[in-house]
Design an enzyme around this catalytic site. Sequence first.
Site, short mmCIF file in Angstrom:
data_model
loop_
_atom_site.label_atom_id
_atom_site.label_comp_id
_atom_site.label_asym_id
_atom_site.label_seq_id
_atom_site.Cartn_x
_atom_site.Cartn_y
_atom_site.Cartn_z
N LYS A 178 0.85 -1.19 0.00
CA LYS A 178 0.00 0.00 0.00
C LYS A 178 0.89 1.25 0.00
CE LYS A 178 -2.11 3.41 2.55
NZ LYS A 178 -1.80 4.37 1.55
N GLU A 253 9.35 2.54 11.09
CA GLU A 253 10.43 3.51 10.88
C GLU A 253 9.76 4.88 10.86
OE1 GLU A 253 13.56 3.36 11.00
OE2 GLU A 253 13.70 1.17 11.09
C1 UN1 Z 1 18.08 8.24 3.24
O1 UN1 Z 1 18.44 9.08 4.05
O2 UN1 Z 1 18.62 8.16 2.12
O3 UN1 Z 1 11.83 8.06 5.19
C2 UN1 Z 1 17.03 7.27 3.56
C3 UN1 Z 1 13.02 8.37 5.29
C4 UN1 Z 1 13.96 7.31 5.80
C5 UN1 Z 1 14.91 6.87 4.76
C6 UN1 Z 1 16.07 7.78 4.58
N1 UN1 Z 1 13.21 6.16 6.26
O4 UN1 Z 1 13.39 9.47 5.00
#
Ligand code: UN1
Length: 488
Positions: A178, A253
């Site tokens: 999704k 995350e």
């Molecule tokens: C990066 O810094 O190249 O959503 C990746 C975001 C992080 C990934 C960063 N989970 O910005």
Amino acid sequence: MQATERQYQNYIGGKWADAATDGVNDNSNPADTGEALGRFPRSAREDVQRAVDAATTAYTSWRRSSATDRAAILDRAATIMERRADEIGRALTLEEGKTIAEGVGETKRGASILKFFAGEPWRPTGETYNSANPNTFLYTERVPLGVVGVITPWNFPVAIPIWKLAPLLAYGNVAIFKPAELTPLTAHLITEVFEEAGLPAGVLNLVHGPGSVVGNEIARNPGIHGITFTGSTSVGRELYAIASARGARVQLELGGKNPVVVAADAKIEQAVEIVLSGAMKSTGQKCTATSRVIVEQPIEGAFTEALVERVKSIKVGPGIDTASYMGPLVSASAEKTVLDYIDIGKNEGARLLTGGEKLANDNLGQGYFVAPTVFGDVRPEMRIAQEEIFGPVVGVIRASNLDEAVQIANGVKYGLSAAIITTNIGTAFNFVRSIEAGVVHVNSETAGAEPHVPFGGFKDSSSFSREQGRAAMEFFTQTRTVYFDMPS
Ligand code: UN1
């Protein structure tokens, strides 16, 4: 809306399919909101159920598929993604807004991630142990979770879906994907890549639609065994509460409030370039973006002056124009949030040194452009120094010494990424050991992540498990312990 606008579909059980509703999401270009990029379904709960049914069927054979097959599919997907990097990168730039160099670069990064995980089916999946019983062969094996929901943000619409999907598939899981409603076109193209690579029907199912319906159904649906989510802390926590209550495994995350500490011995020019890139690339819309610069008092004045000069010199414009260093924000609501935070900063008494306004010159008024912004005299307790802004705004905080700098750096609820700029190895080493962050950079910017190493944050930035590299196995598999005795 243009009459010729293409109507896109979901992808379920290996077929492109209309959703069960008539609801549509009109996709448009944040650099020029008059430019339409297609209509995408606002799917219903029923569509998620169809995807779960297809995935459940596909799981029976995918989890038993050979390492050769899985590796070959991921390898082909990498090759296709590389071949289509310009096309996919351009679509990414058009719908998300980042510069074309970043859009194409991110697509190539997607290909690198796929290449790494194409090797993964061949790597060890368990351990052997001695047993108390000499006749017992005692070992562990990693087995897949099953049907996994993949809920991804708009800010890295290629890299993040790929860094979730590639390990998920390599370890034998099947997916309900999704994507964010702001970047459905990129998700469509990613799905095409896997289709072209020969992924069997039902192994990857794409369901477009709002988080409140599609995301919520993924959280609730008992047929989904795990959910991997990247996005805002508030949505992530809500999802976690719902899905973990029914026993699903959830990976989050979330946000960041990433600091760069500039030590008094730092080379100012180098520090400025590192902060500029970390704060302004992708218009500051990275969870790893630099949003606080904590500078040791002796060089604070000189550093701030040099940073402001450099920020003033960058070119803001549509990402598709190769001269642009920084594109627009992704949406009207993102623009509003950023402008609101700029007001908050001013009201809190921070000093606006450059930027701070919406840009409307040279046709930029057609898009969500906000000038790159630097605040000086920021105090650690201010909201602009505590809360994630997710835009091209950076605040300079003065610290009287390095101990205080680290204390300020750690004084937020997030702990994703952090950097120090110094020429002194002792200073660098102490920083690495005392900073509360899952990713630490010495003399490089806070953003960026290589595909083969763990990525994730401390504190409110994640839910402990790590993404990418072999660390991804922790989340996407579970351990089976086998006591194997020969028949007597
Ligand atoms: C990066 O810094 O190249 O959503 C990746 C975001 C992080 C990934 C960063 N989970 O910005």
